[in-house]
Scaffold this motif. Structure first.
Motif, PDB file in Angstrom:
ATOM      1  N   GLU A   1    -114.424  -9.208  41.856  1.00 23.52           N
ATOM      2  CA  GLU A   1    -113.780  -9.923  40.746  1.00 23.52           C
ATOM      3  C   GLU A   1    -112.998  -8.968  39.849  1.00 23.52           C
ATOM      4  O   GLU A   1    -111.981  -9.351  39.260  1.00 23.52           O
ATOM      5  N   LEU A   2    -113.473  -7.726  39.730  1.00 22.04           N
ATOM      6  CA  LEU A   2    -112.818  -6.723  38.888  1.00 22.04           C
ATOM      7  C   LEU A   2    -111.787  -5.902  39.664  1.00 22.04           C
ATOM      8  O   LEU A   2    -111.269  -4.909  39.156  1.00 22.04           O
ATOM      9  N   ASP A   3    -111.496  -6.319  40.898  1.00 23.36           N
ATOM     10  CA  ASP A   3    -110.496  -5.677  41.757  1.00 23.36           C
ATOM     11  C   ASP A   3    -110.812  -4.202  41.991  1.00 23.36           C
ATOM     12  O   ASP A   3    -109.962  -3.326  41.854  1.00 23.36           O
ATOM     13  N   THR A   4    -112.056  -3.934  42.313  1.00 24.70           N
ATOM     14  CA  THR A   4    -112.487  -2.589  42.660  1.00 24.70           C
ATOM     15  C   THR A   4    -113.458  -2.713  43.828  1.00 24.70           C
ATOM     16  O   THR A   4    -113.704  -3.811  44.316  1.00 24.70           O
ATOM     17  N   SER A   5    -113.988  -1.611  44.288  1.00 30.55           N
ATOM     18  CA  SER A   5    -114.976  -1.673  45.373  1.00 30.55           C
ATOM     19  C   SER A   5    -116.309  -1.136  44.882  1.00 30.55           C
ATOM     20  O   SER A   5    -116.365  -0.330  43.948  1.00 30.55           O
TER      21      SER A   5
ATOM     22  N   ASP B   1    -125.594  -8.162  46.414  1.00 28.85           N
ATOM     23  CA  ASP B   1    -124.533  -9.157  46.563  1.00 28.85           C
ATOM     24  C   ASP B   1    -123.837  -9.447  45.237  1.00 28.85           C
ATOM     25  O   ASP B   1    -122.614  -9.581  45.194  1.00 28.85           O
ATOM     26  N   ALA B   2    -124.609  -9.520  44.148  1.00 32.13           N
ATOM     27  CA  ALA B   2    -124.026  -9.760  42.823  1.00 32.13           C
ATOM     28  C   ALA B   2    -123.137  -8.583  42.418  1.00 32.13           C
ATOM     29  O   ALA B   2    -122.052  -8.785  41.853  1.00 32.13           O
ATOM     30  N   PHE B   3    -123.561  -7.363  42.704  1.00 27.60           N
ATOM     31  CA  PHE B   3    -122.777  -6.176  42.382  1.00 27.60           C
ATOM     32  C   PHE B   3    -121.465  -6.166  43.159  1.00 27.60           C
ATOM     33  O   PHE B   3    -120.386  -5.937  42.596  1.00 27.60           O
ATOM     34  N   VAL B   4    -121.548  -6.428  44.457  1.00 28.98           N
ATOM     35  CA  VAL B   4    -120.346  -6.435  45.294  1.00 28.98           C
ATOM     36  C   VAL B   4    -119.391  -7.535  44.828  1.00 28.98           C
ATOM     37  O   VAL B   4    -118.179  -7.304  44.741  1.00 28.98           O
ATOM     38  N   GLU B   5    -119.893  -8.683  44.501  1.00 27.06           N
ATOM     39  CA  GLU B   5    -119.050  -9.782  44.029  1.00 27.06           C
ATOM     40  C   GLU B   5    -118.397  -9.431  42.698  1.00 27.06           C
ATOM     41  O   GLU B   5    -117.209  -9.696  42.490  1.00 27.06           O
TER      42      GLU B   5
END
Length: 57
Positions: free
Chosen positions: A34-38, A26-30
């Motif tokens: 935030e960095l406008d990537t997937s 979840d932290a990675f996805v968030e």
């Protein structure tokens, strides 16, 4: 630009299943959001870089 407007270099037809701690995932996805990537894009970038670094030319 919609997803249909993007050029795709090659059809992606395979999956890699990973088991991760839910909080870490979840932290990675968030962070990716935030960095406008997937998350998928960043994992693909990691795999390509790793292969480039560890494959004989």
């Amino acid at each position: 630009m919609s997803g249909t407007d993007r050029k795709v270099s090659a059809k992606k037809d395979s999956q890699l299943v990973l088991r991760l701690d839910r909080g870490e995932r979840d932290a990675f996805v968030e962070l990716c959001r935030e960095l406008d990537t997937s998350a998928a894009r960043e994992i693909r970038r990691f795999i390509r870089g790793f292969m480039n670094d560890h494959t004989a030319e």
